[in-house]
Design a protein around this motif. Sequence first.
Motif, PDB file in Angstrom:
ATOM      1  N   MET A 156       0.857  -1.185   0.000  1.00  0.00           N
ATOM      2  CA  MET A 156       0.000   0.000   0.000  1.00  0.00           C
ATOM      3  C   MET A 156       0.889   1.229   0.000  1.00  0.00           C
ATOM      4  O   MET A 156       1.733   1.387   0.867  1.00  0.00           O
ATOM      5  N   LYS A 157       0.713   2.087  -1.018  1.00  0.00           N
ATOM      6  CA  LYS A 157       1.437   3.359  -1.072  1.00  0.00           C
ATOM      7  C   LYS A 157       0.467   4.442  -0.641  1.00  0.00           C
ATOM      8  O   LYS A 157      -0.572   4.645  -1.266  1.00  0.00           O
ATOM      9  N   VAL A 158       0.807   5.139   0.441  1.00  0.00           N
ATOM     10  CA  VAL A 158      -0.077   6.136   1.047  1.00  0.00           C
ATOM     11  C   VAL A 158       0.544   7.516   0.885  1.00  0.00           C
ATOM     12  O   VAL A 158       1.704   7.729   1.213  1.00  0.00           O
ATOM     13  N   THR A 159      -0.243   8.470   0.370  1.00  0.00           N
ATOM     14  CA  THR A 159       0.215   9.851   0.174  1.00  0.00           C
ATOM     15  C   THR A 159      -0.649  10.781   1.014  1.00  0.00           C
ATOM     16  O   THR A 159      -1.872  10.792   0.869  1.00  0.00           O
ATOM     17  N   LYS A 160      -0.012  11.561   1.896  1.00  0.00           N
ATOM     18  CA  LYS A 160      -0.750  12.534   2.698  1.00  0.00           C
ATOM     19  C   LYS A 160      -1.052  13.735   1.814  1.00  0.00           C
ATOM     20  O   LYS A 160      -0.137  14.372   1.282  1.00  0.00           O
ATOM     21  N   GLU A 161      -2.338  14.021   1.637  1.00  0.00           N
ATOM     22  CA  GLU A 161      -2.741  15.102   0.749  1.00  0.00           C
ATOM     23  C   GLU A 161      -2.324  16.453   1.313  1.00  0.00           C
ATOM     24  O   GLU A 161      -2.448  16.712   2.497  1.00  0.00           O
ATOM     25  N   GLY A 162      -1.789  17.295   0.451  1.00  0.00           N
ATOM     26  CA  GLY A 162      -1.326  18.619   0.840  1.00  0.00           C
ATOM     27  C   GLY A 162       0.139  18.644   1.228  1.00  0.00           C
ATOM     28  O   GLY A 162       0.748  19.695   1.296  1.00  0.00           O
ATOM     29  N   TYR A 163       0.714  17.484   1.498  1.00  0.00           N
ATOM     30  CA  TYR A 163       2.113  17.406   1.905  1.00  0.00           C
ATOM     31  C   TYR A 163       2.951  16.564   0.954  1.00  0.00           C
ATOM     32  O   TYR A 163       4.161  16.637   0.962  1.00  0.00           O
ATOM     33  N   ASN A 164       2.297  15.719   0.160  1.00  0.00           N
ATOM     34  CA  ASN A 164       2.964  14.796  -0.762  1.00  0.00           C
ATOM     35  C   ASN A 164       3.995  13.916  -0.070  1.00  0.00           C
ATOM     36  O   ASN A 164       5.028  13.591  -0.637  1.00  0.00           O
ATOM     37  N   GLU A 165       3.712  13.530   1.183  1.00  0.00           N
ATOM     38  CA  GLU A 165       4.551  12.578   1.906  1.00  0.00           C
ATOM     39  C   GLU A 165       4.068  11.183   1.544  1.00  0.00           C
ATOM     40  O   GLU A 165       2.933  10.818   1.834  1.00  0.00           O
TER      41      GLU A 165
END
Length: 102
Positions: A28-37
């Motif tokens: 699972m690749k998870v991206t925090k929205e607004g931070y692109n982490e």
Amino acid sequence: MKVILPENTTHTIKLIPRFEPTENNLLMKVTKEGYNEVTEQVCTYTLTNGLMSLTFDLTGVKQDRFAFDLYNDNELIYKGKVFFTAQNPQDFNITENVYTYV
């Protein structure tokens, strides 16, 4: 969009994958929205009549939003979003406590 509670660190969501996975563990690749982490983690699942119950670890605070991609052997099987809220996910209302003119 899947709604989850911030006080839990392990979450289980239900989804319908594009195809049945062939591996026991999924990436699972998870991206925090607004931070692109972007973080990657291995998650587990059960599959019953085409409905997947996906279990994964994710930490966040109220109103955090994440986009995620789920892979089976480098093939994308699901793309979605999760939203952290203190509301009960069954009763989630995006406009709770927001005043609107009638």
